[in-house]
Design a protein around this motif. Structure first.
Motif, PDB file in Angstrom:
ATOM      1  N   ARG A  59       0.811  -1.222   0.000  1.00  0.00           N
ATOM      2  CA  ARG A  59       0.000   0.000   0.000  1.00  0.00           C
ATOM      3  C   ARG A  59       0.841   1.267   0.000  1.00  0.00           C
ATOM      4  NH1 ARG A  59      -3.478  -0.698  -2.514  1.00  0.00           N
ATOM      5  NH2 ARG A  59      -4.513   1.205  -1.855  1.00  0.00           N
ATOM      6  N   GLY A  62       3.627   5.601   3.070  1.00  0.00           N
ATOM      7  CA  GLY A  62       2.755   6.429   3.918  1.00  0.00           C
ATOM      8  C   GLY A  62       1.740   5.560   4.647  1.00  0.00           C
ATOM      9  N   ALA A  63       1.152   4.611   3.914  1.00  0.00           N
ATOM     10  CA  ALA A  63       0.162   3.709   4.512  1.00  0.00           C
ATOM     11  C   ALA A  63       0.809   2.861   5.611  1.00  0.00           C
ATOM     12  CB  ALA A  63      -0.430   2.812   3.439  1.00  0.00           C
ATOM     13  N   THR A 166      -2.862  10.259   5.219  1.00  0.00           N
ATOM     14  CA  THR A 166      -3.794   9.718   4.216  1.00  0.00           C
ATOM     15  C   THR A 166      -3.093   9.501   2.876  1.00  0.00           C
ATOM     16  OG1 THR A 166      -4.498  11.914   3.549  1.00  0.00           O
ATOM     17  CG2 THR A 166      -5.795  10.875   5.266  1.00  0.00           C
ATOM     18  N   GLN A 167      -1.897  10.064   2.739  1.00  0.00           N
ATOM     19  CA  GLN A 167      -1.134   9.862   1.509  1.00  0.00           C
ATOM     20  C   GLN A 167      -0.398   8.530   1.617  1.00  0.00           C
ATOM     21  OE1 GLN A 167      -0.997  11.364  -1.297  1.00  0.00           O
ATOM     22  NE2 GLN A 167      -2.132  13.211  -0.874  1.00  0.00           N
ATOM     23  N   ASP A 168      -0.876   7.547   0.869  1.00  0.00           N
ATOM     24  CA  ASP A 168      -0.321   6.199   0.995  1.00  0.00           C
ATOM     25  C   ASP A 168       1.096   6.079   0.441  1.00  0.00           C
ATOM     26  OD1 ASP A 168      -2.651   5.458   2.132  1.00  0.00           O
ATOM     27  OD2 ASP A 168      -3.450   4.408   0.390  1.00  0.00           O
TER      28      ASP A 168
ATOM     29  N   ARG B  93      -8.038   4.370  -1.184  1.00  0.00           N
ATOM     30  CA  ARG B  93      -8.018   4.689   0.257  1.00  0.00           C
ATOM     31  C   ARG B  93      -8.814   3.669   1.053  1.00  0.00           C
ATOM     32  NH1 ARG B  93      -7.195  11.134   0.650  1.00  0.00           N
ATOM     33  NH2 ARG B  93      -5.426  10.993  -0.730  1.00  0.00           N
ATOM     34  N   THR B  96      -6.718   0.610   1.467  1.00  0.00           N
ATOM     35  CA  THR B  96      -5.706   0.824   2.514  1.00  0.00           C
ATOM     36  C   THR B  96      -6.333   0.660   3.895  1.00  0.00           C
ATOM     37  OG1 THR B  96      -4.447   2.293   1.115  1.00  0.00           O
ATOM     38  CG2 THR B  96      -4.075   2.504   3.460  1.00  0.00           C
ATOM     39  N   VAL B  99      -6.906  -3.016   4.510  1.00  0.00           N
ATOM     40  CA  VAL B  99      -5.644  -3.729   4.732  1.00  0.00           C
ATOM     41  C   VAL B  99      -5.131  -3.418   6.136  1.00  0.00           C
ATOM     42  CG1 VAL B  99      -3.211  -3.829   4.013  1.00  0.00           C
ATOM     43  CG2 VAL B  99      -5.001  -3.866   2.298  1.00  0.00           C
ATOM     44  N   ARG B 100      -5.237  -2.138   6.530  1.00  0.00           N
ATOM     45  CA  ARG B 100      -4.752  -1.728   7.861  1.00  0.00           C
ATOM     46  C   ARG B 100      -5.573  -2.403   8.956  1.00  0.00           C
ATOM     47  NH1 ARG B 100      -4.571   3.798   7.373  1.00  0.00           N
ATOM     48  NH2 ARG B 100      -2.466   3.531   6.581  1.00  0.00           N
TER      49      ARG B 100
END
Lengths: 220, 118
Positions: A59, A62-63, A166-168, B93, B96, B99-100
């Protein structure tokens, strides 16, 4: 409690050495966020003694950092360190950053390659790419920093709670200073040593960051 | 009627049929379905009688009808690509986030399992 977060993507060659180095310096809560690596990063990191969190799919850095932050906060972190998994940084800089954050009562400390002479920044990068990137980044983030996109940072729990990445991908390096500014967090820079053994982000990477920031702005 | 007109009219009728099928299966809501229905009907009308585009060209102040259609089509395509891009970002998003959540919850589960067995 101090947590060190290492976002890692295909770092099986270097991650073990970085973790062992951190342990040797007395750090214990080392969290590797294995960002969907296709190699043995997770196994190497676990063998070296780190806590490994694994993203099932890649991801972005950042993520991975945000996952690490959330894990650290859930587990009672008071101070969180962002550190590269490829051995780019010098472990001795961590304690200096922690001392700075506590002595000066700061919320966050950013690493900078340009506050001492230890980092041997390649000529073209130092005199052509970075001055321009710095100007652009300072304009985007509203924060005056001497370095740009340095992955070394130390933050207090309160700051980590406010900085929701929020910027992956790589644009998180611009998003974090922006959030520091928006939340009026107290910040300072710390001289850090950066070892160069690869080129890092190229010019196309820079354009991708700008594009990501623009889309995020529209998407708000 | 030229061959290109026949091909286009057949293709647009096919598109209309797809709109109908999507509407029936619930994939398109009422207003969206009407929008696409009107769009393809107008497209068929313009192909059958290209002079209709002159009305549009006059309104827009463009010389030829076909130019007006090309300008509008390009604008519409840009808009749609942009919308799709924004939508993809949103999906990115959400992935993500999932996944998180999965990473953090499986970590908690692993911790609980270890605690239970020790």
């Amino acid at each position: 409690m101090l947590y060190i977060i290492l976002p890692a993507y295909n770092e099986e060659q270097k991650i073990g050495r970085v973790i062992r180095d951190l342990f040797q310096h007395g750090y214990t809560n080392i969290v590797v966020v294995n960002d969907g690596s296709s190699d043995l990063t997770a196994i190497e990191a676990a063998a070296a003694g780190a806590m490994v969190l694994s993203h099932k799919v890649n991801r972005g850095q950042g993520a991975a950092l945000q996952t690490g932050n959330e894990y650290a906060l859930l587990n009672g972190a008071e101070i969180i360190v962002h550190f590269d998994a490829d051995g780019q940084f010098n472990v001795v800089d961590i304690i200096k950053g922690i001392n700075k954050i506590t002595d000066e009562n700061l919320d966050i400390v950013f690493g900078s390659r340009f506050l001492d002479e230890r980092s041997k920044v390649p000529f073209f990068k130092k005199y052509f790419i970075l001055p321009f990137s710095r100007m652009l980044n300072n304009w985007i983030t509203g924060l005056k920093l001497t370095d740009v996109h340095n992955g070394f940072r130390i933050m207090r729990k309160e700051a980590a709670e406010k900085i929701k990445i929020t910027q992956d991908q790589m644009a998180h390096n611009s998003e974090i200073p922006r959030l520091v500014k928006d939340n009026n967090l107290k910040y300072a820079e710390l001289p850090v040593e950066v070892f160069y053994f690869e080129n890092g982000q190229g010019i196309s990477g820079g354009f991708k960051i700008l594009w990501d920031l623009l889309i995020a702005k529209i998407n708000k | 009627m030229m061959i290109i007109q026949i091909i286009l009219v057949l293709f647009f009728f096919f598109a209309l049929f797809k709109v109908f099928l999507r509407f029936r299966s619930g994939g398109l809501k009422g207003r969206e379905a009407i929008g696409w229905f009107v769009f393809w009907i107008l497209a068929i009308a313009v192909v059958i009688n290209p002079n209709y585009t002159l009305i549009l060209a006059k309104i827009l102040g463009v010389g030829r009808g076909v130019d007006a259609i090309i300008y509008l089509a390009i604008s519409l395509l840009f808009f749609l690509v942009f919308k799709i891009y924004i939508h993809l970002e949103k999906i990115d998003r959400q992935i993500t986030k999932l996944v998180r959540q999965d990473t953090l919850s499986s970590q908690t589960k692993k911790y609980e399992d270890t605690a239970r067995h020790s």
